[in-house]
Design a protein around this motif. Structure first.
Motif, PDB file in Angstrom:
ATOM      1  N   LEU A   1       0.838  -1.197   0.000  1.00 38.37           N
ATOM      2  CA  LEU A   1       0.000   0.000   0.000  1.00 38.37           C
ATOM      3  C   LEU A   1       0.872   1.247   0.000  1.00 38.37           C
ATOM      4  CD1 LEU A   1      -0.464   1.000   3.429  1.00 38.37           C
ATOM      5  CD2 LEU A   1      -1.107  -1.387   3.263  1.00 38.37           C
ATOM      6  N   TYR A   2       0.482   2.207  -0.842  1.00 41.52           N
ATOM      7  CA  TYR A   2       1.340   3.386  -1.014  1.00 41.52           C
ATOM      8  C   TYR A   2       0.592   4.499  -1.730  1.00 41.52           C
ATOM      9  CZ  TYR A   2       5.460   6.164  -2.250  1.00 41.52           C
ATOM     10  OH  TYR A   2       6.364   7.185  -2.384  1.00 41.52           O
TER      11      TYR A   2
ATOM     12  N   MET B   1      -6.358  -3.825  -8.457  1.00 43.26           N
ATOM     13  CA  MET B   1      -6.151  -2.501  -7.873  1.00 43.26           C
ATOM     14  C   MET B   1      -7.309  -2.133  -6.951  1.00 43.26           C
ATOM     15  SD  MET B   1      -3.394  -0.629  -8.737  1.00 43.26           S
ATOM     16  CE  MET B   1      -3.878   1.080  -8.916  1.00 43.26           C
ATOM     17  N   GLY B   2      -6.965  -1.722  -5.736  1.00 43.72           N
ATOM     18  CA  GLY B   2      -7.970  -1.270  -4.788  1.00 43.72           C
ATOM     19  C   GLY B   2      -7.538   0.028  -4.140  1.00 43.72           C
ATOM     20  N   VAL B   3      -8.340   0.515  -3.224  1.00 45.26           N
ATOM     21  CA  VAL B   3      -8.083   1.800  -2.577  1.00 45.26           C
ATOM     22  C   VAL B   3      -8.211   1.666  -1.067  1.00 45.26           C
ATOM     23  CG1 VAL B   3      -8.781   4.222  -2.409  1.00 45.26           C
ATOM     24  CG2 VAL B   3      -8.995   3.025  -4.584  1.00 45.26           C
ATOM     25  N   GLY B   4      -7.277   2.283  -0.349  1.00 45.42           N
ATOM     26  CA  GLY B   4      -7.317   2.285   1.103  1.00 45.42           C
ATOM     27  C   GLY B   4      -7.488   3.683   1.665  1.00 45.42           C
TER      28      GLY B   4
ATOM     29  N   LYS C   1       0.615  -9.277  -6.975  1.00 50.11           N
ATOM     30  CA  LYS C   1      -0.321  -8.952  -8.045  1.00 50.11           C
ATOM     31  C   LYS C   1      -1.612  -8.325  -7.527  1.00 50.11           C
ATOM     32  CE  LYS C   1       1.568 -12.309 -11.257  1.00 50.11           C
ATOM     33  NZ  LYS C   1       1.300 -13.406 -12.208  1.00 50.11           N
ATOM     34  N   ILE C   2      -1.471  -7.620  -6.436  1.00 50.54           N
ATOM     35  CA  ILE C   2      -2.580  -6.865  -5.855  1.00 50.54           C
ATOM     36  C   ILE C   2      -1.966  -5.620  -5.217  1.00 50.54           C
ATOM     37  CG2 ILE C   2      -2.459  -8.161  -3.685  1.00 50.54           C
ATOM     38  CD1 ILE C   2      -5.562  -7.932  -3.584  1.00 50.54           C
ATOM     39  N   PHE C   3      -2.648  -4.485  -5.329  1.00 54.36           N
ATOM     40  CA  PHE C   3      -2.067  -3.236  -4.833  1.00 54.36           C
ATOM     41  C   PHE C   3      -3.155  -2.343  -4.246  1.00 54.36           C
ATOM     42  CE2 PHE C   3      -0.109   0.916  -4.829  1.00 54.36           C
ATOM     43  CZ  PHE C   3       1.221   0.662  -4.573  1.00 54.36           C
TER      44      PHE C   3
ATOM     45  N   ILE D   1       4.337   0.412  -8.274  1.00 50.25           N
ATOM     46  CA  ILE D   1       3.396  -0.661  -8.593  1.00 50.25           C
ATOM     47  C   ILE D   1       4.070  -1.724  -9.463  1.00 50.25           C
ATOM     48  CG2 ILE D   1       1.253  -1.231  -9.806  1.00 50.25           C
ATOM     49  CD1 ILE D   1       0.246   1.604  -9.009  1.00 50.25           C
ATOM     50  N   SER D   2       4.829  -1.283 -10.457  1.00 49.46           N
ATOM     51  CA  SER D   2       5.514  -2.223 -11.355  1.00 49.46           C
ATOM     52  C   SER D   2       6.524  -3.081 -10.600  1.00 49.46           C
ATOM     53  CB  SER D   2       6.226  -1.461 -12.476  1.00 49.46           C
ATOM     54  OG  SER D   2       5.301  -0.784 -13.298  1.00 49.46           O
TER      55      SER D   2
END
Length: 220
Positions: free
Chosen positions: A18-19, A71-74, A40-42, A31-32
């Motif tokens: 997470l960043y 891809m998700g959001v925190g 394979k999840i971020f 991410i790369s």
């Protein structure tokens, strides 16, 4: 992608980096590097002005370059922001708090919702509201791995993701997975200020790969 698929990816990967950085090029490099290292999840951290615009750009880019990346959001704390990020392509939503309005939004769209909880009662309430996975936050300061192990004793059906203070070392990861962690969230301990300052994304890739190897062995 269905939320069940997201949960399975979380379990398979075992760790979610997470960043947030306002520079889109830095975000793409981070991410790369994590992706090449096997993550394979971020989790994009919702922070800063116009963060949603940056996320939208990253979603379009990642789907072209890494179509199997989730891809998700925190750091989402309200239903309105939750809806915004779902519209922009978030496959999961992570929150530092337990908010039933967010649960309603995510459940309506069948999006993975991971609320932050610090007590057994909060975890139980989150599960009543439909949370498949619950974030133990902040992990080390709410009892750490000892709390997790003690909680899972009478409640083995829960799937808990410790986040906050988790590091990519074998000692720390072993402590969490031995306690029964479903997966872990890793931020600054994985994506350090030195890595960003020096642009050493090769090191980030190597650290991510080492963490994945450790987790795979621990889970085996």
């Amino acid at each position: 992608m269905k939320r069940l698929d997201v949960a399975l990816q979380m379990r398979e990967t075992g760790a979610i980096p997470l960043y947030y950085n306002p520079d889109p090029d830095v975000m793409k490099d981070v991410i790369s590097a994590c992706y090449r290292g096997g993550m394979k999840i971020f989790e994009f951290t919702n922070r800063g002005d116009l963060a949603h615009e940056l996320f939208a750009e990253l979603v379009k880019w990642s789907r072209a370059e890494m179509p199997d990346l989730v891809m998700g959001v925190g750091t989402v704390v309200d239903a309105g922001t939750c809806s915004l990020y779902i519209q922009l392509g978030a496959r999961f939503i992570v929150s530092p708090i337990l908010n039933k309005d967010m649960a309603r939004v995510c459940n309506r769209r069948k999006i993975m919702w991971i609320p932050g909880c610090a007590t057994a009662s909060e975890i139980s309430k989150a599960e009543e509201l439909g949370a498949e996975v619950v974030k133990l936050f902040p992990g080390p300061t709410v009892g750490g791995a000892k709390f997790l192990k003690a909680y899972l004793g009478p409640c083995p059906w829960s799937q808990i993701m410790p986040s906050g203070g988790v590091s990519p070392t074998r000692e720390n990861l072993k402590e969490w997975f031995d306690a029964g962690a479903f997966c872990v969230g890793m931020g600054s301990q994985l994506i350090s200020k030195d890595i960003i300052k020096n642009g050493d994304f090769k090191k980030l890739e190597e650290t991510a790969r080492e963490a994945m190897d450790i987790i795979a062995k621990l889970k085996a």
